[in-house]
Structure formats: C-alpha cells, structure tokens
Design an enzyme around this catalytic site. Structure first.
Site, mmCIF file in Angstrom:
data_model
loop_
_atom_site.group_PDB
_atom_site.id
_atom_site.type_symbol
_atom_site.label_atom_id
_atom_site.label_comp_id
_atom_site.label_asym_id
_atom_site.label_seq_id
_atom_site.Cartn_x
_atom_site.Cartn_y
_atom_site.Cartn_z
ATOM 1 N N LYS A 1 -10.776 -1.060 9.228
ATOM 2 C CA LYS A 1 -11.634 -0.318 10.176
ATOM 3 C C LYS A 1 -13.099 -0.369 9.699
ATOM 4 O O LYS A 1 -13.520 -1.374 9.138
ATOM 5 C CB LYS A 1 -11.108 1.100 10.367
ATOM 6 C CG LYS A 1 -9.616 1.089 10.767
ATOM 7 C CD LYS A 1 -9.091 2.389 11.241
ATOM 8 C CE LYS A 1 -7.607 2.238 11.624
ATOM 9 N NZ LYS A 1 -7.024 3.430 12.190
ATOM 10 N N GLY B 1 -3.743 7.768 11.793
ATOM 11 C CA GLY B 1 -4.639 8.571 10.959
ATOM 12 C C GLY B 1 -4.301 10.051 10.954
ATOM 13 O O GLY B 1 -5.090 10.871 10.485
ATOM 14 N N SER C 1 0.134 5.700 10.403
ATOM 15 C CA SER C 1 0.496 6.456 9.200
ATOM 16 C C SER C 1 1.643 5.824 8.414
ATOM 17 O O SER C 1 2.487 6.539 7.869
ATOM 18 C CB SER C 1 0.813 7.917 9.552
ATOM 19 O OG SER C 1 -0.317 8.525 10.152
ATOM 20 N N ASN D 1 -5.746 -2.929 8.265
ATOM 21 C CA ASN D 1 -6.916 -2.758 9.135
ATOM 22 C C ASN D 1 -7.869 -1.831 8.401
ATOM 23 O O ASN D 1 -7.635 -0.625 8.336
ATOM 24 C CB ASN D 1 -6.470 -2.163 10.481
ATOM 25 C CG ASN D 1 -7.653 -1.888 11.404
ATOM 26 O OD1 ASN D 1 -8.793 -2.229 11.072
ATOM 27 N ND2 ASN D 1 -7.381 -1.259 12.539
HETATM 28 P P1 13P Z 1 -3.326 4.661 9.844
HETATM 29 O O1 13P Z 1 -2.393 3.819 9.012
HETATM 30 O O2 13P Z 1 -4.490 5.199 9.082
HETATM 31 O O3 13P Z 1 -2.597 5.695 10.636
HETATM 32 O O4 13P Z 1 -3.988 3.648 10.920
HETATM 33 C C1 13P Z 1 -3.169 2.841 11.656
HETATM 34 C C2 13P Z 1 -4.012 1.884 12.405
HETATM 35 O O5 13P Z 1 -4.761 2.262 13.281
HETATM 36 C C3 13P Z 1 -3.946 0.472 12.024
HETATM 37 O O6 13P Z 1 -4.567 -0.337 12.961
#
Ligand code: 13P
Length: 236
Positions: free
Chosen positions: A11, A159, A195, A9
């Site tokens: 984002k 995150g 994470s 993802n």
């Molecule tokens: P992280 O891997 O950065 O914690 O994000 C996880 C996430 O939200 C995947 O959709």
C-alpha cells in the site's frame, strides 16, 4: 495442482527495512510464488533485488497527458511481471468502477503483465445478504478466459483484524470458481485477502479453493510475511 501465490500489498508504505536485501523473504521461493506490490517508488528497488513485483494500479494508456499517473506500460518496461487491479481502496478512493477494473486487467494482459484482480463486498452488503451478487457483478466483466488471478478481499476484513472465517472464505471462493469458464476453472488461482496473519494462515490456506493470500499489514513485517510463505510451503 495450483501452486500457492503469496502476495504482499505494501500500500502507501515504504519497503520494510531489509526487504530489498539479498536473501530477504520477499524474494523468489522454490515451491510458492511470492510477489510484492510496492509503491511506484520502490518498484525499481524490488526489481534490482529480484523480487517479483508489480504496481498497485496503472493507467491503461501507454503515455500521455494524465498528470500524476503511471502507465502499466511504463511498469512493464521497468521489469514488472504483475499488476494489481481493482483493490477496494482504489475503488473507494478513486471511484474505480467494475468496468475500469476490467479495462486495467485487459490492458495488463495485453502488455504481458499478470493481473491480480481484487473483488469483495462491504460489510453492509454482506449484512444485506448481497455479497454473492456484488462479487458476481465484479467478476462478470473480467476476461475469465485469460490467465488471471482473482483476490477475494471482503472489505470488512481489510485492516480490521476481522478475518473471514475459513468457512465464509471457502464458500465465496467456491462460488467464484463456479463462475470461471470450465477450461480455466481448475487452474485459475483465487487468493484470500483481509487480515491474513501467521496465526490464521494455516486454516485459510488449507481450504480447497484458497490458493494463496494477498496480505497487507502482515506483509510489512518481514518475519510475519516469511511465516505465511513458510506455511504455504509446508502445505504445498
Ligand atoms: P490487511 O492484510 O492489512 O487486512 O490488508 C489486506 C489487503 O488489503 C491486501 O490487499
């Protein structure tokens, strides 16, 4: 029996450097399904690069007066095969309710897109011992009789570098599986997100009910993402 699915993802970030080049780690692998959820802007590039992909969100109506939105149908027509639904950041930033998420999931299915639906509790909900109630309510509205993927993403682990322990994750994944109708229980994939990194992927992916990962931060680093895909391959 269930093939691993490793999903990135990205984002609100651009495609990582080299990600769209031929032979990149985001492209299809033999033994593991690899999927990317880029921004809308990078969907065409991913499709041209033969990366299996889908939007991070899509409007349930095919077209119309919805300024700023992009429909699931437009993504399908572009060549997407997947759709991410109900990420906790969409729930928090855009007020998406469990019902909104279910509507997206159903709209995606109707279009022939494979929905990856996110569920997960916040830190305060876990502290209050309500994590299973929250996840159960998020799951209860979904069309579990259909071919969907569920991603358990505890909000407190996203995150933050604070991963759920393999035991915590496995316990929730087994609980989620118990909520799936019997005829789909063994075939529905449940991904872990929060994470996930190369150094914790093995213990998470080794759990009986963890069928892959939905990866944020580490998916923006091709080497890290590739290492997680390789780990899933070696565990297959
Ligand atoms: P992280 O891997 O950065 O914690 O994000 C996880 C996430 O939200 C995947 O959709």
């Amino acid at each position: 029996m269930r093939k691993y699915l490793i999903a990135g993802n990205w984002k609100m970030n651009s495609a990582p450097s080299g990600a769209l080049d031929s032979g990149s780690t985001y492209q299809t692998h033999a033994d593991v399904d690899v999927v990317v959820f880029p921004s809308f802007l990078d969907l065409p590039g991913c499709i041209d690069a033969k990366i299996l992909c889908g939007p991070q969100h899509g409007h349930t109506e095919d077209h119309g007066a919805h300024t700023g939105d992009v429909s699931l149908k437009m993504c399908k027509d572009l060549g997407c095969l997947y759709a991410l639904c109900g990420h906790s950041e969409r729930r928090a930033d855009h007020g998406e309710t469990n019902e909104d998420v279910a509507a997206q999931c159903i709209a995606a299915l109707e279009l022939g897109l494979h929905p990856v639906v996110c569920v997960g509790e916040t830190e305060s909900e876990r502290d209050a011992g309500k994590e299973k109630d929250i996840v159960k309510a998020q799951i209860a509205v979904l069309p579990l009789e259909s071919e969907i993927t569920i991603a358990y993403e505890p909000v407190w682990a996203i995150g933050t570098g604070k991963t759920a322990s393999p035991e915590q994750a496995q316990e929730m994944h087994a609980f989620i599986r118990s909520l799936i109708p019997e005829d789909r229980r063994d075939v529905t994939r449940i991904l872990y997100g929060g994470s996930m990194k190369p150094d914790n992927a093995e213990e998470l992916l080794s759990q009986d009910d963890i069928d892959g990962g939905l990866i944020g931060g580490a998916s923006l680093k091709p080497t890290d993402f590739g290492a997680i895909v390789e780990m899933a391959t070696s565990l297959s």
